[in-house]
Motif scaffolding. Structure first.
Motif, PDB file in Angstrom:
ATOM      1  N   LYS A  39       0.725  -1.395  -0.068  1.00 39.95           N
ATOM      2  CA  LYS A  39      -0.100   0.266   0.179  1.00 39.95           C
ATOM      3  C   LYS A  39       1.005   1.509  -0.056  1.00 39.95           C
ATOM      4  N   ASP A  40       1.999   0.948   0.130  1.00 43.12           N
ATOM      5  CA  ASP A  40       3.042   2.170   1.126  1.00 43.12           C
ATOM      6  C   ASP A  40       3.270   2.542  -0.708  1.00 43.12           C
ATOM      7  N   ILE A  41       3.649   1.528  -1.313  1.00 40.74           N
ATOM      8  CA  ILE A  41       3.998   1.503  -2.399  1.00 40.74           C
ATOM      9  C   ILE A  41       3.690   1.600  -3.647  1.00 40.74           C
ATOM     10  N   ALA A  42       2.272   0.859  -4.361  1.00 41.73           N
ATOM     11  CA  ALA A  42       0.600   0.972  -4.758  1.00 41.73           C
ATOM     12  C   ALA A  42       0.662   2.293  -5.960  1.00 41.73           C
ATOM     13  N   PRO A  43       1.081   4.173  -5.403  1.00 43.15           N
ATOM     14  CA  PRO A  43       0.827   4.928  -6.104  1.00 43.15           C
ATOM     15  C   PRO A  43       2.278   4.893  -7.382  1.00 43.15           C
ATOM     16  N   PHE A  44       2.656   4.184  -7.079  1.00 36.99           N
ATOM     17  CA  PHE A  44       3.816   4.224  -7.322  1.00 36.99           C
ATOM     18  C   PHE A  44       4.762   2.930  -8.490  1.00 36.99           C
ATOM     19  N   PHE A  45       3.776   1.687  -8.617  1.00 36.54           N
ATOM     20  CA  PHE A  45       3.748   0.260  -8.747  1.00 36.54           C
ATOM     21  C   PHE A  45       3.903   0.430 -10.488  1.00 36.54           C
ATOM     22  N   GLU A  46       3.080   1.297 -11.005  1.00 37.80           N
ATOM     23  CA  GLU A  46       2.955   0.968 -12.714  1.00 37.80           C
ATOM     24  C   GLU A  46       3.933   1.143 -12.847  1.00 37.80           C
ATOM     25  N   GLN A  47       4.714   2.569 -12.860  1.00 39.90           N
ATOM     26  CA  GLN A  47       6.414   2.702 -13.179  1.00 39.90           C
ATOM     27  C   GLN A  47       7.315   2.039 -12.694  1.00 39.90           C
ATOM     28  N   TYR A  48       7.216   1.263 -11.673  1.00 34.98           N
ATOM     29  CA  TYR A  48       8.422  -0.057 -11.752  1.00 34.98           C
ATOM     30  C   TYR A  48       8.829  -0.868 -12.860  1.00 34.98           C
ATOM     31  N   THR A  49      10.286  -0.820 -13.335  1.00 32.98           N
ATOM     32  CA  THR A  49      10.558  -1.501 -14.494  1.00 32.98           C
ATOM     33  C   THR A  49       9.943  -3.295 -14.234  1.00 32.98           C
ATOM     34  N   PHE A  50      10.556  -4.294 -15.420  1.00 31.55           N
ATOM     35  CA  PHE A  50      10.381  -5.519 -14.546  1.00 31.55           C
ATOM     36  C   PHE A  50      11.369  -6.109 -13.157  1.00 31.55           C
ATOM     37  N   GLU A  51      12.565  -5.392 -14.055  1.00 31.10           N
ATOM     38  CA  GLU A  51      13.700  -5.740 -12.738  1.00 31.10           C
ATOM     39  C   GLU A  51      13.574  -5.322 -11.858  1.00 31.10           C
ATOM     40  N   GLU A  52      12.924  -3.727 -11.112  1.00 26.45           N
ATOM     41  CA  GLU A  52      12.666  -3.331  -9.966  1.00 26.45           C
ATOM     42  C   GLU A  52      12.004  -4.088  -9.451  1.00 26.45           C
ATOM     43  N   LYS A  53      10.707  -4.418 -10.009  1.00 23.44           N
ATOM     44  CA  LYS A  53       9.968  -5.163  -9.697  1.00 23.44           C
ATOM     45  C   LYS A  53      10.629  -6.736  -8.884  1.00 23.44           C
ATOM     46  N   VAL A  54      11.402  -7.208  -9.332  1.00 28.03           N
ATOM     47  CA  VAL A  54      11.574  -8.451  -9.155  1.00 28.03           C
ATOM     48  C   VAL A  54      13.016  -8.716  -7.585  1.00 28.03           C
ATOM     49  N   ASP A  55      13.713  -7.523  -8.481  1.00 28.38           N
ATOM     50  CA  ASP A  55      14.277  -7.440  -6.961  1.00 28.38           C
ATOM     51  C   ASP A  55      13.349  -6.531  -5.803  1.00 28.38           C
ATOM     52  N   LEU A  56      12.480  -6.143  -5.702  1.00 28.01           N
ATOM     53  CA  LEU A  56      11.606  -5.611  -4.568  1.00 28.01           C
ATOM     54  C   LEU A  56      11.492  -6.913  -3.857  1.00 28.01           C
ATOM     55  N   LEU A  57      10.717  -7.460  -4.693  1.00 32.51           N
ATOM     56  CA  LEU A  57      10.682  -8.898  -4.077  1.00 32.51           C
ATOM     57  C   LEU A  57      11.198 -10.062  -3.293  1.00 32.51           C
ATOM     58  N   VAL A  58      12.671  -9.839  -4.397  1.00 35.23           N
ATOM     59  CA  VAL A  58      14.080 -10.628  -3.791  1.00 35.23           C
ATOM     60  C   VAL A  58      13.939  -9.603  -2.678  1.00 35.23           C
ATOM     61  N   LYS A  59      13.872  -8.906  -1.985  1.00 32.12           N
ATOM     62  CA  LYS A  59      14.386  -8.591  -1.110  1.00 32.12           C
ATOM     63  C   LYS A  59      13.109  -7.731  -0.218  1.00 32.12           C
ATOM     64  N   GLU A  60      11.773  -7.376  -0.626  1.00 29.29           N
ATOM     65  CA  GLU A  60      10.416  -8.033   0.726  1.00 29.29           C
ATOM     66  C   GLU A  60      10.292  -9.007   0.713  1.00 29.29           C
ATOM     67  N   ARG A  61      10.355 -10.127   1.408  1.00 32.70           N
ATOM     68  CA  ARG A  61       9.297 -10.738   1.004  1.00 32.70           C
ATOM     69  C   ARG A  61       7.906 -11.312   1.678  1.00 32.70           C
ATOM     70  N   ARG A  62       8.357 -10.076   2.589  1.00 32.86           N
ATOM     71  CA  ARG A  62       6.491  -9.198   2.573  1.00 32.86           C
ATOM     72  C   ARG A  62       6.071  -9.692   1.762  1.00 32.86           C
ATOM     73  N   LEU A  63       6.729  -9.082   0.742  1.00 27.51           N
ATOM     74  CA  LEU A  63       5.531  -8.944  -0.494  1.00 27.51           C
ATOM     75  C   LEU A  63       4.926 -10.034  -1.554  1.00 27.51           C
ATOM     76  N   LEU A  64       5.553 -11.188  -0.699  1.00 30.48           N
ATOM     77  CA  LEU A  64       5.353 -12.439  -1.781  1.00 30.48           C
ATOM     78  C   LEU A  64       3.821 -12.465  -1.823  1.00 30.48           C
ATOM     79  N   ARG A  65       2.894 -12.782  -2.225  1.00 30.96           N
ATOM     80  CA  ARG A  65       1.404 -13.702  -2.150  1.00 30.96           C
ATOM     81  C   ARG A  65       1.634 -15.346  -2.185  1.00 30.96           C
ATOM     82  N   THR A  66       1.096 -16.255  -1.259  1.00 33.44           N
ATOM     83  CA  THR A  66       0.675 -16.369  -0.368  1.00 33.44           C
ATOM     84  C   THR A  66      -0.221 -18.210  -1.214  1.00 33.44           C
ATOM     85  N   PRO A  67      -0.560 -18.809  -1.178  1.00 38.07           N
ATOM     86  CA  PRO A  67       0.619 -20.328  -1.949  1.00 38.07           C
ATOM     87  C   PRO A  67       1.213 -19.676  -3.252  1.00 38.07           C
TER      88      PRO A  67
END
Length: 141
Positions: free
Chosen positions: A62-90
């Motif tokens: 929710k903090d990054i939602a306003p900027f989410f569409e502006q992220y590139t594919f690589e930035e989104k992947v890096d974000l998932l790697v750094k912040e596991r809390r963002l991963l949807r499970t299972p």
């Protein structure tokens, strides 16, 4: 081998219990122990599903939602790697199949083909017998 990356949510427990009920062998891992290379390889292999991997309900998202569409594919992947809390499970992953979240209809694609065919044939035979019994085809006078 099917790998299920789980969290502490009900859908993760439902997915694991579904596989156990179907007698399908799985490997269960927590998303905290998910390796960086695994996340990157899943994102690269299924690049169209990267946005689905984000847990849209998390506070961090929710903090990054306003900027989410502006992220590139690589930035989104890096974000998932750094912040596991963002991963949807299972996250249910096989050689060429991926399912994010628990959906009882879509999870069936992980049932082996032979098992699906056998179950379909069994259901078909039951339907035919039921139909013939209703029409009373077996009764001769």
């Amino acid at each position: 081998m099917i790998t299920v990356y789980t969290g502490k949510d009900k859908s993760s427990r439902s997915a694991v219990s579904w596989f156990l009920w179907q007698n399908i062998e799985i490997k269960v891992c927590t998303k905290a122990k998910m390796e960086d290379e695994t996340i990157q390889s899943i994102c690269e292999e299924f690049s169209c599903k990267v946005d689905m991997m984000f847990s849209k309900r998390s506070r961090l998202f929710k903090d990054i939602a306003p900027f989410f569409e502006q992220y590139t594919f690589e930035e989104k992947v890096d974000l998932l790697v750094k912040e596991r809390r963002l991963l949807r499970t299972p996250i249910i992953y096989s050689k060429n199949k991926l399912l994010i979240g628990f959906n009882e209809e879509q999870i069936r694609k992980f049932i082996p083909r032979e098992q699906r065919k056998a179950r379909y044939n069994q259901l078909y035979q039951e339907d035919v017998i039921e139909y013939l019994n209703k029409k009373k085809v077996f009764v001769r006078k």
